[in-house]
Design a protein around this motif. Structure first.
Motif, PDB file in Angstrom:
ATOM      1  N   LEU A   1      66.756 100.471  44.137  1.00 28.41           N
ATOM      2  CA  LEU A   1      67.820 100.431  43.236  1.00 28.41           C
ATOM      3  C   LEU A   1      67.538 101.329  42.020  1.00 28.41           C
ATOM      4  CD1 LEU A   1      67.615  96.418  42.542  1.00 28.41           C
ATOM      5  CD2 LEU A   1      69.162  97.882  44.193  1.00 28.41           C
ATOM      6  N   HIS A   2      68.767 101.988  41.743  1.00 28.30           N
ATOM      7  CA  HIS A   2      68.607 102.990  40.664  1.00 28.30           C
ATOM      8  C   HIS A   2      69.782 102.644  39.722  1.00 28.30           C
ATOM      9  CE1 HIS A   2      66.147 105.687  43.239  1.00 28.30           C
ATOM     10  NE2 HIS A   2      66.959 105.462  44.306  1.00 28.30           N
ATOM     11  N   LEU A   3      69.287 101.592  38.861  1.00 28.13           N
ATOM     12  CA  LEU A   3      70.203 101.218  37.776  1.00 28.13           C
ATOM     13  C   LEU A   3      70.060 101.569  36.604  1.00 28.13           C
ATOM     14  CD1 LEU A   3      70.155  97.451  39.115  1.00 28.13           C
ATOM     15  CD2 LEU A   3      71.802  99.334  39.581  1.00 28.13           C
ATOM     16  N   SER A   4      68.697 101.694  36.165  1.00 26.09           N
ATOM     17  CA  SER A   4      68.345 102.059  34.737  1.00 26.09           C
ATOM     18  C   SER A   4      68.305 103.544  34.220  1.00 26.09           C
ATOM     19  CB  SER A   4      66.938 101.370  34.323  1.00 26.09           C
ATOM     20  OG  SER A   4      66.104 101.963  35.019  1.00 26.09           O
ATOM     21  N   GLN A   5      67.975 104.249  35.498  1.00 29.66           N
ATOM     22  CA  GLN A   5      67.632 105.700  35.242  1.00 29.66           C
ATOM     23  C   GLN A   5      66.289 106.046  34.657  1.00 29.66           C
ATOM     24  OE1 GLN A   5      70.911 107.270  33.071  1.00 29.66           O
ATOM     25  NE2 GLN A   5      72.385 107.177  34.611  1.00 29.66           N
ATOM     26  N   ILE A   6      65.436 104.964  34.676  1.00 27.59           N
ATOM     27  CA  ILE A   6      63.831 105.125  34.429  1.00 27.59           C
ATOM     28  C   ILE A   6      63.350 104.625  35.571  1.00 27.59           C
ATOM     29  CG2 ILE A   6      62.362 104.343  32.831  1.00 27.59           C
ATOM     30  CD1 ILE A   6      64.414 103.573  30.760  1.00 27.59           C
ATOM     31  N   ASP A   7      62.471 105.688  35.897  1.00 21.94           N
ATOM     32  CA  ASP A   7      61.796 105.381  37.407  1.00 21.94           C
ATOM     33  C   ASP A   7      60.956 104.059  37.355  1.00 21.94           C
ATOM     34  OD1 ASP A   7      62.896 107.800  38.296  1.00 21.94           O
ATOM     35  OD2 ASP A   7      61.041 108.912  37.901  1.00 21.94           O
ATOM     36  N   GLU A   8      60.415 103.920  36.312  1.00 23.61           N
ATOM     37  CA  GLU A   8      59.349 102.625  36.469  1.00 23.61           C
ATOM     38  C   GLU A   8      60.291 101.164  36.355  1.00 23.61           C
ATOM     39  OE1 GLU A   8      59.041 104.912  34.154  1.00 23.61           O
ATOM     40  OE2 GLU A   8      57.257 106.167  34.980  1.00 23.61           O
ATOM     41  N   ALA A   9      61.148 101.504  35.496  1.00 24.85           N
ATOM     42  CA  ALA A   9      62.088 100.201  35.414  1.00 24.85           C
ATOM     43  C   ALA A   9      62.687  99.872  36.725  1.00 24.85           C
ATOM     44  CB  ALA A   9      63.171 100.345  34.243  1.00 24.85           C
ATOM     45  N   ASP A  10      63.566 100.869  37.438  1.00 29.93           N
ATOM     46  CA  ASP A  10      63.777 101.053  38.683  1.00 29.93           C
ATOM     47  C   ASP A  10      63.087 100.475  39.810  1.00 29.93           C
ATOM     48  OD1 ASP A  10      66.415 101.917  37.814  1.00 29.93           O
ATOM     49  OD2 ASP A  10      66.059 104.005  38.349  1.00 29.93           O
ATOM     50  N   GLU A  11      61.620 100.760  39.839  1.00 22.86           N
ATOM     51  CA  GLU A  11      60.645 100.223  40.624  1.00 22.86           C
ATOM     52  C   GLU A  11      60.443  98.884  40.227  1.00 22.86           C
ATOM     53  OE1 GLU A  11      56.032 101.087  41.941  1.00 22.86           O
ATOM     54  OE2 GLU A  11      57.218 102.333  40.505  1.00 22.86           O
ATOM     55  N   LEU A  12      60.629  98.430  39.159  1.00 16.90           N
ATOM     56  CA  LEU A  12      60.173  96.796  38.903  1.00 16.90           C
ATOM     57  C   LEU A  12      61.550  96.110  39.371  1.00 16.90           C
ATOM     58  CD1 LEU A  12      58.829  94.639  37.500  1.00 16.90           C
ATOM     59  CD2 LEU A  12      60.105  94.990  35.349  1.00 16.90           C
ATOM     60  N   LEU A  13      62.631  96.718  39.137  1.00 13.81           N
ATOM     61  CA  LEU A  13      63.856  96.054  39.340  1.00 13.81           C
ATOM     62  C   LEU A  13      63.897  95.971  41.038  1.00 13.81           C
ATOM     63  CD1 LEU A  13      66.359  97.195  37.065  1.00 13.81           C
ATOM     64  CD2 LEU A  13      65.296  95.138  36.915  1.00 13.81           C
ATOM     65  N   THR A  14      63.406  96.775  41.743  1.00 10.65           N
ATOM     66  CA  THR A  14      63.656  96.904  43.117  1.00 10.65           C
ATOM     67  C   THR A  14      62.250  96.109  43.990  1.00 10.65           C
ATOM     68  OG1 THR A  14      64.262  99.261  43.194  1.00 10.65           O
ATOM     69  CG2 THR A  14      63.076  98.226  45.193  1.00 10.65           C
ATOM     70  N   ASN A  15      61.409  95.773  43.257  1.00  3.69           N
ATOM     71  CA  ASN A  15      60.067  94.921  43.717  1.00  3.69           C
ATOM     72  C   ASN A  15      60.164  93.524  43.186  1.00  3.69           C
ATOM     73  OD1 ASN A  15      59.247  97.326  45.008  1.00  3.69           O
ATOM     74  ND2 ASN A  15      58.259  97.978  43.572  1.00  3.69           N
ATOM     75  N   ASP A  16      60.740  93.163  42.241  1.00  2.00           N
ATOM     76  CA  ASP A  16      60.699  91.932  41.586  1.00  2.00           C
ATOM     77  C   ASP A  16      62.020  91.420  41.490  1.00  2.00           C
ATOM     78  OD1 ASP A  16      60.131  89.612  40.283  1.00  2.00           O
ATOM     79  OD2 ASP A  16      58.985  90.522  38.683  1.00  2.00           O
ATOM     80  N   PRO A  17      62.428  90.205  42.230  1.00  4.30           N
ATOM     81  CA  PRO A  17      63.691  89.833  42.353  1.00  4.30           C
ATOM     82  C   PRO A  17      64.114  89.124  41.034  1.00  4.30           C
ATOM     83  CG  PRO A  17      62.622  89.252  44.289  1.00  4.30           C
ATOM     84  CD  PRO A  17      61.618  89.957  43.481  1.00  4.30           C
ATOM     85  N   LEU A  18      63.031  88.264  40.449  1.00  2.94           N
ATOM     86  CA  LEU A  18      62.935  87.686  39.229  1.00  2.94           C
ATOM     87  C   LEU A  18      63.596  88.744  37.786  1.00  2.94           C
ATOM     88  CD1 LEU A  18      63.087  85.159  37.673  1.00  2.94           C
ATOM     89  CD2 LEU A  18      60.658  85.284  37.047  1.00  2.94           C
ATOM     90  N   ALA A  19      62.846  89.810  38.022  1.00  4.44           N
ATOM     91  CA  ALA A  19      63.224  90.734  36.886  1.00  4.44           C
ATOM     92  C   ALA A  19      64.542  91.191  37.124  1.00  4.44           C
ATOM     93  CB  ALA A  19      62.037  91.949  37.120  1.00  4.44           C
ATOM     94  N   LEU A  20      65.331  91.448  38.478  1.00  6.02           N
ATOM     95  CA  LEU A  20      66.409  91.629  38.540  1.00  6.02           C
ATOM     96  C   LEU A  20      67.475  90.812  38.007  1.00  6.02           C
ATOM     97  CD1 LEU A  20      68.530  93.857  39.479  1.00  6.02           C
ATOM     98  CD2 LEU A  20      68.234  92.531  41.791  1.00  6.02           C
TER      99      LEU A  20
END
Length: 52
Positions: free
Chosen positions: A3-22
């Protein structure tokens, strides 16, 4: 594919890998949007509109 939602690589990685964070991010985004637009429940309470 991530996912590329936040334009911040670390945040996008978290949102991609953690459904609860999303989910939490989506809920907070909706909540903030309602509060700042004046369409949330608090705006209805302030205007004297009965709560459903």
């Amino acid at each position: 594919m991530g996912l590329h939602l936040s334009q911040i690589d670390e945040a996008d990685e978290l949102l991609t890998n953690d459904p609860l964070a999303l989910l939490i991010g989506m809920v907070l985004d909706q909540w903030v949007s309602e509060r700042t637009s004046g369409t949330g429940r608090s705006a209805a309470a302030d205007s004297g509109t009965p709560r459903l």
